[in-house]
Design a protein around this motif. Sequence first.
Motif, PDB file in Angstrom:
ATOM      1  N   GLN A   1      54.728  45.424  -5.316  1.00 26.96           N
ATOM      2  CA  GLN A   1      54.440  44.414  -6.339  1.00 26.96           C
ATOM      3  C   GLN A   1      53.722  43.227  -5.717  1.00 26.96           C
ATOM      4  O   GLN A   1      53.771  43.033  -4.494  1.00 26.96           O
ATOM      5  CB  GLN A   1      55.720  43.926  -7.011  1.00 26.96           C
ATOM      6  CG  GLN A   1      56.614  43.040  -6.129  1.00 26.96           C
ATOM      7  CD  GLN A   1      57.492  43.782  -5.173  1.00 26.96           C
ATOM      8  OE1 GLN A   1      58.324  44.554  -5.598  1.00 26.96           O
ATOM      9  NE2 GLN A   1      57.312  43.553  -3.885  1.00 26.96           N
ATOM     10  N   ASP A   2      53.045  42.451  -6.549  1.00 26.47           N
ATOM     11  CA  ASP A   2      52.544  41.163  -6.086  1.00 26.47           C
ATOM     12  C   ASP A   2      53.502  40.096  -6.608  1.00 26.47           C
ATOM     13  O   ASP A   2      54.636  40.384  -6.966  1.00 26.47           O
ATOM     14  CB  ASP A   2      51.094  40.934  -6.522  1.00 26.47           C
ATOM     15  CG  ASP A   2      50.917  40.975  -8.036  1.00 26.47           C
ATOM     16  OD1 ASP A   2      51.903  40.795  -8.785  1.00 26.47           O
ATOM     17  OD2 ASP A   2      49.767  41.186  -8.481  1.00 26.47           O
TER      18      ASP A   2
ATOM     19  N   SER B   1      52.906  38.076  -9.259  1.00 29.25           N
ATOM     20  CA  SER B   1      52.468  37.613 -10.574  1.00 29.25           C
ATOM     21  C   SER B   1      53.588  37.508 -11.603  1.00 29.25           C
ATOM     22  O   SER B   1      53.430  36.825 -12.617  1.00 29.25           O
ATOM     23  CB  SER B   1      51.359  38.532 -11.113  1.00 29.25           C
ATOM     24  OG  SER B   1      51.820  39.869 -11.225  1.00 29.25           O
ATOM     25  N   ASN B   2      54.717  38.169 -11.363  1.00 27.31           N
ATOM     26  CA  ASN B   2      55.841  38.095 -12.304  1.00 27.31           C
ATOM     27  C   ASN B   2      56.975  37.208 -11.806  1.00 27.31           C
ATOM     28  O   ASN B   2      58.046  37.180 -12.403  1.00 27.31           O
ATOM     29  CB  ASN B   2      56.384  39.494 -12.590  1.00 27.31           C
ATOM     30  CG  ASN B   2      55.393  40.349 -13.367  1.00 27.31           C
ATOM     31  OD1 ASN B   2      54.759  39.870 -14.297  1.00 27.31           O
ATOM     32  ND2 ASN B   2      55.254  41.604 -12.974  1.00 27.31           N
TER      33      ASN B   2
ATOM     34  N   GLN C   1      46.134  36.280  -0.377  1.00 29.24           N
ATOM     35  CA  GLN C   1      45.977  37.030  -1.628  1.00 29.24           C
ATOM     36  C   GLN C   1      47.288  37.097  -2.402  1.00 29.24           C
ATOM     37  O   GLN C   1      47.314  36.969  -3.632  1.00 29.24           O
ATOM     38  CB  GLN C   1      45.466  38.440  -1.329  1.00 29.24           C
ATOM     39  CG  GLN C   1      44.055  38.478  -0.769  1.00 29.24           C
ATOM     40  CD  GLN C   1      43.610  39.887  -0.421  1.00 29.24           C
ATOM     41  OE1 GLN C   1      44.147  40.870  -0.927  1.00 29.24           O
ATOM     42  NE2 GLN C   1      42.628  40.012   0.461  1.00 29.24           N
ATOM     43  N   LEU C   2      48.395  37.301  -1.687  1.00 28.61           N
ATOM     44  CA  LEU C   2      49.697  37.377  -2.350  1.00 28.61           C
ATOM     45  C   LEU C   2      50.051  36.042  -2.996  1.00 28.61           C
ATOM     46  O   LEU C   2      50.454  35.991  -4.167  1.00 28.61           O
ATOM     47  CB  LEU C   2      50.771  37.774  -1.331  1.00 28.61           C
ATOM     48  CG  LEU C   2      52.209  37.855  -1.864  1.00 28.61           C
ATOM     49  CD1 LEU C   2      52.335  38.956  -2.914  1.00 28.61           C
ATOM     50  CD2 LEU C   2      53.186  38.085  -0.703  1.00 28.61           C
TER      51      LEU C   2
ATOM     52  N   THR D   1      48.554  35.071  -6.343  1.00 27.25           N
ATOM     53  CA  THR D   1      49.039  35.709  -7.571  1.00 27.25           C
ATOM     54  C   THR D   1      50.260  35.009  -8.148  1.00 27.25           C
ATOM     55  O   THR D   1      50.701  35.350  -9.254  1.00 27.25           O
ATOM     56  CB  THR D   1      49.384  37.193  -7.326  1.00 27.25           C
ATOM     57  OG1 THR D   1      50.511  37.292  -6.441  1.00 27.25           O
ATOM     58  CG2 THR D   1      48.194  37.935  -6.737  1.00 27.25           C
TER      59      THR D   1
END
Length: 316
Positions: free
Chosen positions: A212-213, A215-216, A239-240, A243
Amino acid sequence: MQRSSTGTAMPAGSAAGRRARPRTRSGAGRLGASALAAVLSVLMAVVAMQPAAAQEDYQRGPDPTVESVRAQRGTFATEEISVGPGHGFNGGKIYYPTDTSLGTWGAVAVVPGYTASWDAEGAWMGHWIASFGFVVIGIDTNSPTDWDDARGRQLLAALDYLTRESPVRDRVDAGRLGVMGHSMGGGGAIHAATQRPDLQAAVPFAPASFSQDASNLQVPTMIMGAQDDTVITPGALDQLYATLPAGTPGAYVQLSGGGHGFPVWGNVNVTRLTIPWLKVFIDNDTRYTRFFCPQMADTSGVARYQHKCPYEPAVR
């Protein structure tokens, strides 16, 4: 029949009688409204005082300084107990303050990286973090090659065990919990925080977040990496972190050295930032926000710092 103010009897339906009754009801209505307004005013004042009182109650230990958060021990004596396999994870150790005069403590579950054991990789931070006023449960995984999502599930199982079954469950505030982990365990911390958004804090070290990233994520999250890490590179963490939702409190700290293994030894650059993050978001202790905002109070050993100041602890 009804009596006038002079004591003379009058028919209930007379004009004087009709005038007498409304005046009596109107006076009572005015008195009732005044009393109700006074009561509401007191209630509103009491409610307005609650958040500040609740936050103050979570403070543990003396006022912090740059020197105190760099220390290898806080002000609380600690003990440890072992946990056998089962309960959804492969056992581990619990570290806790021995002081029982301050009520319950916030707690954090920590998991090591891919193929690593808790004793070999994370045990150094158990007493260290506990001595600043937290209960710490460090775990081993069911398989040393468990992926990030499996490690996340085991972190949550460890928190459930800690708060429901463990010998120190009465010392832990089940509403003030966090997760931490290194490498694949850092990815596990992200997974756990994604699955349980009512956690208070997450600190992933060089997270291998392959499943997962961010973003949630709704949990306040501080990602930490090293400038010279060739396994989970600064570019990957850039990058992580990008998000992470704009509304989620977050920070990204890039240490100037230490490689991929920076969290597996007594690294004060790890603890002096981890402890304030836990204090702010698990303990609601605003004394520690100054270590992050408006800029980092102590930049030694730090190559880069991104933040979302100001940090406001949740009101409970």
